[in-house]
Motif scaffolding. Sequence first.
Motif, PDB file in Angstrom:
ATOM      1  N   ARG A  72       2.172   6.652  29.962  1.00 55.82           N
ATOM      2  CA  ARG A  72       1.521   6.685  31.538  1.00 55.82           C
ATOM      3  C   ARG A  72       0.062   7.157  31.422  1.00 55.82           C
ATOM      4  NH1 ARG A  72       3.299   3.818  34.734  1.00 55.82           N
ATOM      5  NH2 ARG A  72       5.204   3.182  34.961  1.00 55.82           N
ATOM      6  N   LEU A  73      -1.224   7.181  32.043  1.00 55.99           N
ATOM      7  CA  LEU A  73      -2.442   7.182  32.067  1.00 55.99           C
ATOM      8  C   LEU A  73      -1.474   9.409  32.937  1.00 55.99           C
ATOM      9  CD1 LEU A  73      -5.348   4.947  33.323  1.00 55.99           C
ATOM     10  CD2 LEU A  73      -4.425   5.753  30.843  1.00 55.99           C
ATOM     11  N   GLU A  74      -1.043   9.174  33.689  1.00 57.62           N
ATOM     12  CA  GLU A  74      -0.454  10.099  34.093  1.00 57.62           C
ATOM     13  C   GLU A  74       0.520  10.945  33.447  1.00 57.62           C
ATOM     14  OE1 GLU A  74      -0.028   7.301  35.199  1.00 57.62           O
ATOM     15  OE2 GLU A  74      -0.584   6.720  37.019  1.00 57.62           O
ATOM     16  N   ASP A  75       1.133  10.925  32.211  1.00 61.10           N
ATOM     17  CA  ASP A  75       1.453  12.281  31.439  1.00 61.10           C
ATOM     18  C   ASP A  75       0.354  12.276  30.597  1.00 61.10           C
ATOM     19  OD1 ASP A  75       4.009  10.633  31.973  1.00 61.10           O
ATOM     20  OD2 ASP A  75       3.528   9.145  30.817  1.00 61.10           O
ATOM     21  N   PHE A  76      -0.861  11.961  30.465  1.00 64.57           N
ATOM     22  CA  PHE A  76      -2.073  12.489  29.308  1.00 64.57           C
ATOM     23  C   PHE A  76      -2.620  13.908  30.335  1.00 64.57           C
ATOM     24  CE2 PHE A  76      -6.281  12.423  27.962  1.00 64.57           C
ATOM     25  CZ  PHE A  76      -5.797  11.885  26.157  1.00 64.57           C
ATOM     26  N   ASP A  77      -2.882  14.369  29.299  1.00 63.73           N
ATOM     27  CA  ASP A  77      -3.456  16.331  29.522  1.00 63.73           C
ATOM     28  C   ASP A  77      -5.081  15.762  29.059  1.00 63.73           C
ATOM     29  OD1 ASP A  77      -4.269  19.226  29.732  1.00 63.73           O
ATOM     30  OD2 ASP A  77      -2.409  19.343  28.428  1.00 63.73           O
ATOM     31  N   PHE A  78      -5.744  16.109  30.285  1.00 61.54           N
ATOM     32  CA  PHE A  78      -6.812  15.716  30.218  1.00 61.54           C
ATOM     33  C   PHE A  78      -7.761  17.105  29.845  1.00 61.54           C
ATOM     34  CE2 PHE A  78      -6.124  11.741  32.860  1.00 61.54           C
ATOM     35  CZ  PHE A  78      -7.387  11.069  31.949  1.00 61.54           C
ATOM     36  N   GLU A  79      -6.976  18.501  29.949  1.00 59.35           N
ATOM     37  CA  GLU A  79      -7.854  19.208  30.053  1.00 59.35           C
ATOM     38  C   GLU A  79      -7.580  19.867  28.066  1.00 59.35           C
ATOM     39  OE1 GLU A  79      -5.199  22.381  31.818  1.00 59.35           O
ATOM     40  OE2 GLU A  79      -6.126  21.644  34.312  1.00 59.35           O
ATOM     41  N   ALA A  80      -6.104  19.181  27.596  1.00 58.14           N
ATOM     42  CA  ALA A  80      -5.801  19.678  26.631  1.00 58.14           C
ATOM     43  C   ALA A  80      -6.989  18.684  26.141  1.00 58.14           C
ATOM     44  CB  ALA A  80      -4.546  18.730  26.200  1.00 58.14           C
ATOM     45  N   GLN A  81      -7.956  17.798  26.543  1.00 58.91           N
ATOM     46  CA  GLN A  81      -8.477  16.983  25.638  1.00 58.91           C
ATOM     47  C   GLN A  81     -10.137  16.628  25.259  1.00 58.91           C
ATOM     48  OE1 GLN A  81      -9.673  15.776  21.978  1.00 58.91           O
ATOM     49  NE2 GLN A  81      -7.250  15.129  21.651  1.00 58.91           N
ATOM     50  N   PRO A  82     -10.376  17.971  26.134  1.00 56.45           N
ATOM     51  CA  PRO A  82     -12.083  17.551  27.022  1.00 56.45           C
ATOM     52  C   PRO A  82     -12.541  16.521  26.681  1.00 56.45           C
ATOM     53  CG  PRO A  82     -11.805  19.785  25.401  1.00 56.45           C
ATOM     54  CD  PRO A  82     -10.876  19.311  25.387  1.00 56.45           C
ATOM     55  N   GLN A  83     -12.467  16.271  25.105  1.00 58.43           N
ATOM     56  CA  GLN A  83     -13.549  14.478  25.152  1.00 58.43           C
ATOM     57  C   GLN A  83     -13.169  13.357  25.868  1.00 58.43           C
ATOM     58  OE1 GLN A  83     -14.962  14.305  20.927  1.00 58.43           O
ATOM     59  NE2 GLN A  83     -15.455  17.319  20.928  1.00 58.43           N
ATOM     60  N   VAL A  84     -12.522  13.874  25.989  1.00 62.97           N
ATOM     61  CA  VAL A  84     -11.844  12.388  27.216  1.00 62.97           C
ATOM     62  C   VAL A  84     -11.743  12.834  28.944  1.00 62.97           C
ATOM     63  CG1 VAL A  84      -9.883  10.737  27.982  1.00 62.97           C
ATOM     64  CG2 VAL A  84      -9.836  11.512  25.093  1.00 62.97           C
ATOM     65  N   PRO A  85     -13.402  12.401  28.758  1.00 68.26           N
ATOM     66  CA  PRO A  85     -13.759  12.679  30.552  1.00 68.26           C
ATOM     67  C   PRO A  85     -12.872  11.922  31.914  1.00 68.26           C
ATOM     68  CG  PRO A  85     -15.544  11.135  29.821  1.00 68.26           C
ATOM     69  CD  PRO A  85     -14.514  11.518  28.191  1.00 68.26           C
ATOM     70  N   TYR A 240      -3.154  16.804  19.207  1.00 71.16           N
ATOM     71  CA  TYR A 240      -2.925  16.874  20.316  1.00 71.16           C
ATOM     72  C   TYR A 240      -1.115  17.478  19.732  1.00 71.16           C
ATOM     73  CZ  TYR A 240      -0.532  17.152  24.972  1.00 71.16           C
ATOM     74  OH  TYR A 240       0.145  17.420  26.173  1.00 71.16           O
ATOM     75  N   ARG A 241      -0.872  16.606  18.836  1.00 68.65           N
ATOM     76  CA  ARG A 241       0.605  17.499  18.786  1.00 68.65           C
ATOM     77  C   ARG A 241      -0.042  18.815  17.562  1.00 68.65           C
ATOM     78  NH1 ARG A 241       2.977  12.600  17.065  1.00 68.65           N
ATOM     79  NH2 ARG A 241       4.286  11.431  19.089  1.00 68.65           N
ATOM     80  N   LEU A 242      -0.833  18.541  16.721  1.00 63.41           N
ATOM     81  CA  LEU A 242      -1.035  19.545  15.799  1.00 63.41           C
ATOM     82  C   LEU A 242      -1.335  21.004  16.087  1.00 63.41           C
ATOM     83  CD1 LEU A 242      -2.601  17.915  12.868  1.00 63.41           C
ATOM     84  CD2 LEU A 242      -0.108  18.922  12.563  1.00 63.41           C
ATOM     85  N   LYS A 243      -2.127  20.579  17.557  1.00 60.72           N
ATOM     86  CA  LYS A 243      -2.913  21.628  18.665  1.00 60.72           C
ATOM     87  C   LYS A 243      -1.982  22.276  19.471  1.00 60.72           C
ATOM     88  CE  LYS A 243      -5.654  22.240  23.080  1.00 60.72           C
ATOM     89  NZ  LYS A 243      -7.090  22.482  22.807  1.00 60.72           N
ATOM     90  N   HIS A 244      -0.686  21.588  19.686  1.00 54.14           N
ATOM     91  CA  HIS A 244       0.639  23.081  20.422  1.00 54.14           C
ATOM     92  C   HIS A 244       1.127  23.204  19.337  1.00 54.14           C
ATOM     93  CE1 HIS A 244       0.867  20.825  24.761  1.00 54.14           C
ATOM     94  NE2 HIS A 244       0.034  20.751  24.280  1.00 54.14           N
ATOM     95  N   ARG A 245       1.484  22.683  18.073  1.00 53.18           N
ATOM     96  CA  ARG A 245       1.700  23.691  17.230  1.00 53.18           C
ATOM     97  C   ARG A 245       0.900  24.916  16.860  1.00 53.18           C
ATOM     98  NH1 ARG A 245       6.004  21.590  14.591  1.00 53.18           N
ATOM     99  NH2 ARG A 245       6.472  22.893  12.811  1.00 53.18           N
ATOM    100  N   ARG A 246      -0.477  24.854  16.850  1.00 58.00           N
ATOM    101  CA  ARG A 246      -0.964  25.394  16.157  1.00 58.00           C
ATOM    102  C   ARG A 246      -0.893  27.572  17.365  1.00 58.00           C
ATOM    103  NH1 ARG A 246      -5.671  26.613  17.510  1.00 58.00           N
ATOM    104  NH2 ARG A 246      -6.553  24.284  18.113  1.00 58.00           N
TER     105      ARG A 246
END
Length: 257
Positions: A72-85, A240-246
């Motif tokens: 869902r859109l509610e599950d999307f973490d906007f802070e983790a992906q600042p390129q998505v307004p 997103y996943r790689l960023k989290h692993r890193r």
Amino acid sequence: MKLAYERLCQHLTSLKLDTALANLETTLTAASQAQQSPVETLERLLAIEVETRFERRLRTNFRLSGLPMKKRLEDFDFEAQPQVPKAMIQELATLRFLAQGENVILIGPCGVGKTHLAVGLAIRALEEGRRVAFTTLHQLVSKVHQAQQRSRLDGLLSNYLRADLLVLDEIGFLPLQSAEANFLFELVNARYQRQKALIVTSNKTFSQWEELFPERLLAVALLDRLLHHGHALNIQGESYRLKHRREAGLAPIYSGS
Ligand code: ADP
Ligand code: MG
């Protein structure tokens, strides 16, 4: 003469209000305990029926849509992906684009959340009772081959035209043969003419799309239709996943060492 309660049960049965019938006892008991008014009690009983039907219809439509995941859109973490307004996604979530027959084009490398956003918007449309169809381009291509063998390309096209919202996921993973590219163009063009919305995701930038098509002109014509009433979003972030692993101090999955 039957008791009013028995007649009520019969009415609910003949009106096929099965969930209301199943919840009649508990609703009436709760109502008398809480000294609810008749209006409140009736509202409670019918609300249970309406909510259950809505959930059931949503489940069926989700299954029929071919959506690959329940994100869902509610599950999307906007802070983790600042390129998505966030504001742009919230605006799209109002589904005005759907009513206006506009397209949404999500571009970016693997793992940045393109499919998640496309599915999130599609679920919003399902919740509003709209018909949604989802296909990867890979699935579309194999359907085109099957339909071609049976001379049923027209049928396939009208199938994809029926949905209020069509999601075409993963344009760009494979170059297209002539018949596949022509079908894709026909589809995008027909939806454009009918003012029916599309969501497209791609790992290729628009200038790279020409390489996917056997003829450059076809790519140009297709992009022209897509972008005429289109909201394009280029997400050039990190997976997103790689960023989290890193960030968790873990090695990349494919470190090669
Ligand atoms: P893409 O389609 O761009 O390759 P996906 O949408 O499939 O990427 O995302 C890969 C996984 O990471 C999915 O499980 C998705 O839900 C998750 N994901 C990606 N970006 C985000 C984000 N910003 N917030 C929450 N989950 C995300
Ligand atoms: Mg994807």
